[in-house]
Design a protein around this motif. Sequence first.
Motif, PDB file in Angstrom:
ATOM      1  N   LEU A  15       0.829  -1.216   0.000  1.00  0.00           N
ATOM      2  CA  LEU A  15       0.000   0.000   0.000  1.00  0.00           C
ATOM      3  C   LEU A  15       0.859   1.260   0.000  1.00  0.00           C
ATOM      4  N   LEU A  16       1.920   1.259   0.812  1.00  0.00           N
ATOM      5  CA  LEU A  16       2.808   2.429   0.875  1.00  0.00           C
ATOM      6  C   LEU A  16       3.541   2.635  -0.446  1.00  0.00           C
ATOM      7  N   LEU A  17       3.997   1.547  -1.053  1.00  0.00           N
ATOM      8  CA  LEU A  17       4.688   1.646  -2.341  1.00  0.00           C
ATOM      9  C   LEU A  17       3.728   2.113  -3.437  1.00  0.00           C
ATOM     10  N   LEU A  98      -3.010   4.878   4.299  1.00  0.00           N
ATOM     11  CA  LEU A  98      -3.468   3.800   5.175  1.00  0.00           C
ATOM     12  C   LEU A  98      -4.835   4.058   5.813  1.00  0.00           C
ATOM     13  N   SER A  99      -5.543   5.042   5.335  1.00  0.00           N
ATOM     14  CA  SER A  99      -6.857   5.360   5.912  1.00  0.00           C
ATOM     15  C   SER A  99      -7.958   4.552   5.239  1.00  0.00           C
ATOM     16  N   GLU A 103      -9.557  -4.066   0.621  1.00  0.00           N
ATOM     17  CA  GLU A 103      -9.003  -4.885  -0.456  1.00  0.00           C
ATOM     18  C   GLU A 103      -9.699  -6.249  -0.455  1.00  0.00           C
ATOM     19  N   ASP A 104      -9.427  -7.067  -1.457  1.00  0.00           N
ATOM     20  CA  ASP A 104     -10.064  -8.383  -1.558  1.00  0.00           C
ATOM     21  C   ASP A 104      -9.729  -9.304  -0.387  1.00  0.00           C
ATOM     22  N   LEU A 130      -5.781  -4.449  11.261  1.00  0.00           N
ATOM     23  CA  LEU A 130      -5.966  -5.130   9.978  1.00  0.00           C
ATOM     24  C   LEU A 130      -6.855  -6.343  10.166  1.00  0.00           C
ATOM     25  N   ASN A 131      -7.857  -6.485   9.305  1.00  0.00           N
ATOM     26  CA  ASN A 131      -8.705  -7.683   9.315  1.00  0.00           C
ATOM     27  C   ASN A 131      -8.455  -8.455   8.028  1.00  0.00           C
ATOM     28  N   ALA A 132      -8.062  -9.707   8.192  1.00  0.00           N
ATOM     29  CA  ALA A 132      -7.816 -10.582   7.026  1.00  0.00           C
ATOM     30  C   ALA A 132      -8.924 -11.616   6.938  1.00  0.00           C
TER      31      ALA A 132
END
Length: 134
Positions: A15-17, A98-99, A103-104, A130-132
């Motif tokens: 995400l940062l990249l 990061l706000s 994503e999938d 983070l929720n995965a």
Amino acid sequence: MKKTVLDGKQWILDLLLKAGINNVISGKIYKDKRPANSQKEDIVINSLTMTNHFLQNGVFNVNCYVPMIEVKVNNGITQKQKNAKRLKEISDAVYSALSEVWEDEFNLEVVNHQEFEEDNFNYYNFRISLNAYY
């Protein structure tokens, strides 16, 4: 398949990249640890924990390091001081990247943030939830 903190750190790095944060800082973005003698603006992504539930929750830190600058104060004395301008520019860019990300494979949000001082650096810490899902 269940995800690990290794997946979470990679997602945050990606995400940062993708947001071009590596072009905003003078240093690099690292997972876990920055080089011991770095004198540059670096970002470090590390993890605290990740649950093993159906909806996995992880807690991550993103630390934005900015070296202090030297300024002259009373009677020409030189001292180190926070580079507030650069700290603000970098932290604003990271916060934006990061706000409330959806994503999938995961979603994440900034839970809290605060500023610290360490040696000749200030750093801005973002605590990420983070929720995965699989």
